[in-house]
Motif scaffolding. Sequence first.
Motif, PDB file in Angstrom:
ATOM      1  N   UNK A 230       0.863  -1.187   0.000  1.00  0.00           N
ATOM      2  CA  UNK A 230       0.000   0.000   0.000  1.00  0.00           C
ATOM      3  C   UNK A 230       0.894   1.231   0.000  1.00  0.00           C
ATOM      4  N   UNK A 231       0.478   2.276  -0.707  1.00  0.00           N
ATOM      5  CA  UNK A 231       1.318   3.476  -0.796  1.00  0.00           C
ATOM      6  C   UNK A 231       0.452   4.729  -0.737  1.00  0.00           C
ATOM      7  N   UNK A 232       1.080   5.816  -0.281  1.00  0.00           N
ATOM      8  CA  UNK A 232       0.447   7.136  -0.251  1.00  0.00           C
ATOM      9  C   UNK A 232       1.493   8.170  -0.619  1.00  0.00           C
ATOM     10  N   UNK A 233       1.051   9.288  -1.234  1.00  0.00           N
ATOM     11  CA  UNK A 233       1.998  10.370  -1.491  1.00  0.00           C
ATOM     12  C   UNK A 233       1.351  11.725  -1.215  1.00  0.00           C
ATOM     13  N   UNK A 234       2.175  12.762  -1.254  1.00  0.00           N
ATOM     14  CA  UNK A 234       1.733  14.098  -0.844  1.00  0.00           C
ATOM     15  C   UNK A 234       0.878  14.799  -1.888  1.00  0.00           C
ATOM     16  N   UNK A 235       0.699  14.189  -3.070  1.00  0.00           N
ATOM     17  CA  UNK A 235      -0.201  14.785  -4.057  1.00  0.00           C
ATOM     18  C   UNK A 235      -1.609  14.207  -3.937  1.00  0.00           C
ATOM     19  N   UNK A 236      -1.796  13.285  -2.981  1.00  0.00           N
ATOM     20  CA  UNK A 236      -3.115  12.700  -2.767  1.00  0.00           C
ATOM     21  C   UNK A 236      -3.304  11.334  -3.392  1.00  0.00           C
ATOM     22  N   UNK A 237      -2.287  10.846  -4.104  1.00  0.00           N
ATOM     23  CA  UNK A 237      -2.392   9.509  -4.686  1.00  0.00           C
ATOM     24  C   UNK A 237      -2.217   8.444  -3.612  1.00  0.00           C
ATOM     25  N   UNK A 238      -2.977   7.376  -3.742  1.00  0.00           N
ATOM     26  CA  UNK A 238      -2.793   6.220  -2.870  1.00  0.00           C
ATOM     27  C   UNK A 238      -3.334   5.010  -3.598  1.00  0.00           C
ATOM     28  N   UNK A 239      -2.930   3.849  -3.142  1.00  0.00           N
ATOM     29  CA  UNK A 239      -3.416   2.648  -3.797  1.00  0.00           C
ATOM     30  C   UNK A 239      -2.686   1.430  -3.298  1.00  0.00           C
ATOM     31  N   UNK A 240      -2.999   0.306  -3.917  1.00  0.00           N
ATOM     32  CA  UNK A 240      -2.383  -0.967  -3.554  1.00  0.00           C
ATOM     33  C   UNK A 240      -1.737  -1.564  -4.796  1.00  0.00           C
ATOM     34  N   UNK A 241      -0.485  -1.970  -4.639  1.00  0.00           N
ATOM     35  CA  UNK A 241       0.225  -2.659  -5.716  1.00  0.00           C
ATOM     36  C   UNK A 241       0.120  -4.153  -5.419  1.00  0.00           C
ATOM     37  N   UNK A 242      -0.679  -4.859  -6.215  1.00  0.00           N
ATOM     38  CA  UNK A 242      -0.880  -6.289  -6.006  1.00  0.00           C
ATOM     39  C   UNK A 242       0.065  -7.114  -6.842  1.00  0.00           C
ATOM     40  N   UNK A 243       0.031  -8.425  -6.659  1.00  0.00           N
ATOM     41  CA  UNK A 243       0.920  -9.320  -7.404  1.00  0.00           C
ATOM     42  C   UNK A 243       0.719  -9.128  -8.905  1.00  0.00           C
ATOM     43  N   UNK A 244       1.816  -8.905  -9.605  1.00  0.00           N
ATOM     44  CA  UNK A 244       1.768  -8.701 -11.046  1.00  0.00           C
ATOM     45  C   UNK A 244       1.576  -7.267 -11.473  1.00  0.00           C
ATOM     46  N   UNK A 245       1.326  -6.368 -10.508  1.00  0.00           N
ATOM     47  CA  UNK A 245       1.079  -4.961 -10.828  1.00  0.00           C
ATOM     48  C   UNK A 245       2.379  -4.148 -10.836  1.00  0.00           C
ATOM     49  N   UNK A 246       2.272  -2.933 -11.391  1.00  0.00           N
ATOM     50  CA  UNK A 246       3.408  -2.013 -11.467  1.00  0.00           C
ATOM     51  C   UNK A 246       2.942  -0.629 -11.031  1.00  0.00           C
TER      52      UNK A 246
END
Length: 292
Positions: A82-98
């Motif tokens: 799981x990731x977050x950044x200061x521009x408001x983006x967030x999400x989950x990088x699952x198996x096989x994802x980039x």
Amino acid sequence: MAIKNIEIIVNPPAPHFVGDGFRVHNFIPSAYHLDMQRMSPFIMLDYNSKFHFPPSNEPKGVGVHPHRGFETVTIAYKGKVAHHDSTGNSGIIGEGDVQWMTAASGILHKEYHEEEFSRTGGEFQMVQLWVNLPAKDKMSPPKYQGITNDQIQKFTLPDNAGEIEVIAGEYQGLTGSASTFTKVNLMNAKLKKDGVANFSFPAHFNTALLVIEGSIEVNGKDNVGTDKFALFETEGETFEIKASEDAVVLVLSGEPINEPIASHGPFVMNTKAELMEAFNDFNVGKFGYLED
């Protein structure tokens, strides 16, 4: 077309932890002959080889940290982040994802094991690659490309040999899903035992591969085993890989950015003055805010 031969095969360097969630071998730039200029535009490659994390109620990872002047590319082979950044983006990088994040002018970022993965534990395997930006693009606005596996273009090899996932660049007329600032080819070759794949890149591109799973033979003569990194010579265009057993191979090839590199920690610029400016901008809050 001349054959592009392997220059050196590099064993995985001793692992170290980044935060408490990523146990990595750093190939670029710390391994022998894999410095930033030789590998340009690829300026950092951390490989979290397959590692079992036990269950944890507190997700492990890396807290808030800045980036400026380049892009970070995270490829998930096992586990979820799981990731977050200061521009408001967030999400989950699952198996096989980039996840392809353009830090450029500056961003704050944090990444942790995804909550459910943390609770259950399991095998974790990732690559993080830093791709440099040319001077003219280093201060462009940050952006984010979240590429799920079903969005990655896939080329089916003949003779049931396997497939090539084209993350960026081009393979046999198939264009990768990620947009890039310079000419970058990044792909996963997923080969069945005895499966063969051929690649062709301009002679002057810096080209390498990392064996994620299995083992391969390159150009009918060089054996490259699991977790090993092979750097190609900057002459010749074509090479062949054959899977000695079922294999997954990360192939990277990019046009060098022939500019000075000034780097310190999470900042990669062209001059020391630009590095000082990056530190100052970070210290006065110009990278935004992100809660740890």
